[in-house]
Design a protein around this motif. Structure first.
Motif, PDB file in Angstrom:
ATOM      1  N   ASP A 249    -116.511 -44.527-130.058  1.00  0.00           N
ATOM      2  CA  ASP A 249    -117.387 -42.919-130.202  1.00  0.00           C
ATOM      3  C   ASP A 249    -117.036 -42.276-128.738  1.00  0.00           C
ATOM      4  O   ASP A 249    -117.001 -41.010-128.777  1.00  0.00           O
ATOM      5  CB  ASP A 249    -118.937 -43.192-130.359  1.00  0.00           C
ATOM      6  N   ASP A 250    -117.250 -42.944-127.649  1.00  0.00           N
ATOM      7  CA  ASP A 250    -117.104 -42.492-126.282  1.00  0.00           C
ATOM      8  C   ASP A 250    -115.438 -41.901-126.169  1.00  0.00           C
ATOM      9  O   ASP A 250    -115.484 -40.552-125.653  1.00  0.00           O
ATOM     10  CB  ASP A 250    -117.197 -43.328-125.162  1.00  0.00           C
TER      11      ASP A 250
ATOM     12  N   LYS B 119    -116.984 -59.585-121.395  1.00  0.00           N
ATOM     13  CA  LYS B 119    -118.445 -58.950-121.229  1.00  0.00           C
ATOM     14  C   LYS B 119    -119.383 -60.304-120.752  1.00  0.00           C
ATOM     15  O   LYS B 119    -119.766 -61.020-121.903  1.00  0.00           O
ATOM     16  CB  LYS B 119    -119.002 -58.091-122.173  1.00  0.00           C
TER      17      LYS B 119
ATOM     18  N   ASP C 189    -116.332 -50.898-129.279  1.00  0.00           N
ATOM     19  CA  ASP C 189    -117.842 -50.376-129.066  1.00  0.00           C
ATOM     20  C   ASP C 189    -117.629 -49.160-128.163  1.00  0.00           C
ATOM     21  O   ASP C 189    -118.653 -48.528-127.872  1.00  0.00           O
ATOM     22  CB  ASP C 189    -118.557 -51.503-128.429  1.00  0.00           C
ATOM     23  N   LYS C 190    -116.676 -48.650-127.604  1.00  0.00           N
ATOM     24  CA  LYS C 190    -116.133 -47.570-126.776  1.00  0.00           C
ATOM     25  C   LYS C 190    -115.552 -46.515-127.563  1.00  0.00           C
ATOM     26  O   LYS C 190    -115.263 -45.553-127.097  1.00  0.00           O
ATOM     27  CB  LYS C 190    -115.681 -47.894-125.522  1.00  0.00           C
TER      28      LYS C 190
END
Length: 170
Positions: free
Chosen positions: A4-5, A33, A1-2
């Protein structure tokens, strides 16, 4: 989920970022999480063994059992009140960091669990709630107070709860 960062951070750098799913036997770092309350119990899970990348995170299910078992072990509303008060006082008085902050947060959480279980058992500083006129009206609401009348029943209920927890864990 990170991902793109990561791509955005590397966009202006002379590097190539390649992402792929890990192989079945490949060891990858684990990032759990959880919400703020459950997150407090992640170190307890890490002390035993973190789940691998493909497994689900059991911390959400570990936290309530930890609190309830602690509450059963101490089982007194008064002592839970003292633990909670000490923990809250430490949180307000001291600028705690790291493990000290975590320990004080556990103290508050486990103190609250002890108050709840102690209240359900009808114990207040070693005395039965019905011995206090102000608490006598609560006795019908004390769901577990009957367990205090017979240690064998309390022991059986504790064992049953342990079996439920172990079955759930498996």
């Amino acid at each position: 989920d990170k991902l793109d960062d990561l791509h955005q951070a590397c966009a202006n750098l002379p590097v190539a970022a390649i992402a792929s799913e890990p192989d079945q036997n490949e060891e990858v770092p684990i990032a759990l999480k959880n919400g703020p309350l459950v997150r407090q119990f992640q170190p307890l899970l890490a002390a035993f063994n973190l789940p691998n990348y493909l497994e689900w995170d059991p911390t959400l299910f570990l936290a309530p059992f930890m609190g309830i078992f602690f509450g059963f072990c101490l089982g007194d509303m008064g002592y839970g009140l003292v633990l909670t008060a000490i923990g809250l006082l430490c949180m307000v008085k001291f600028d705690l960091k790291g493990d000290a902050k975590l320990a004080v947060q556990w103290l508050v959480i486990l103190g609250i669990c002890t108050m709840v279980v102690g209240g359900l058992l009808g114990n207040f500083f070693g005395e039965k709630a019905h011995d206090y006129e102000t608490l006598a009206a609560l006795e019908p609401l004390l769901l577990l107070s009957q367990l205090n009348k017979d240690p064998g029943t309390f022991f059986a209920a504790s064992l049953l709860f342990g079996v439920v927890q172990l079955t759930f864990g498996m």
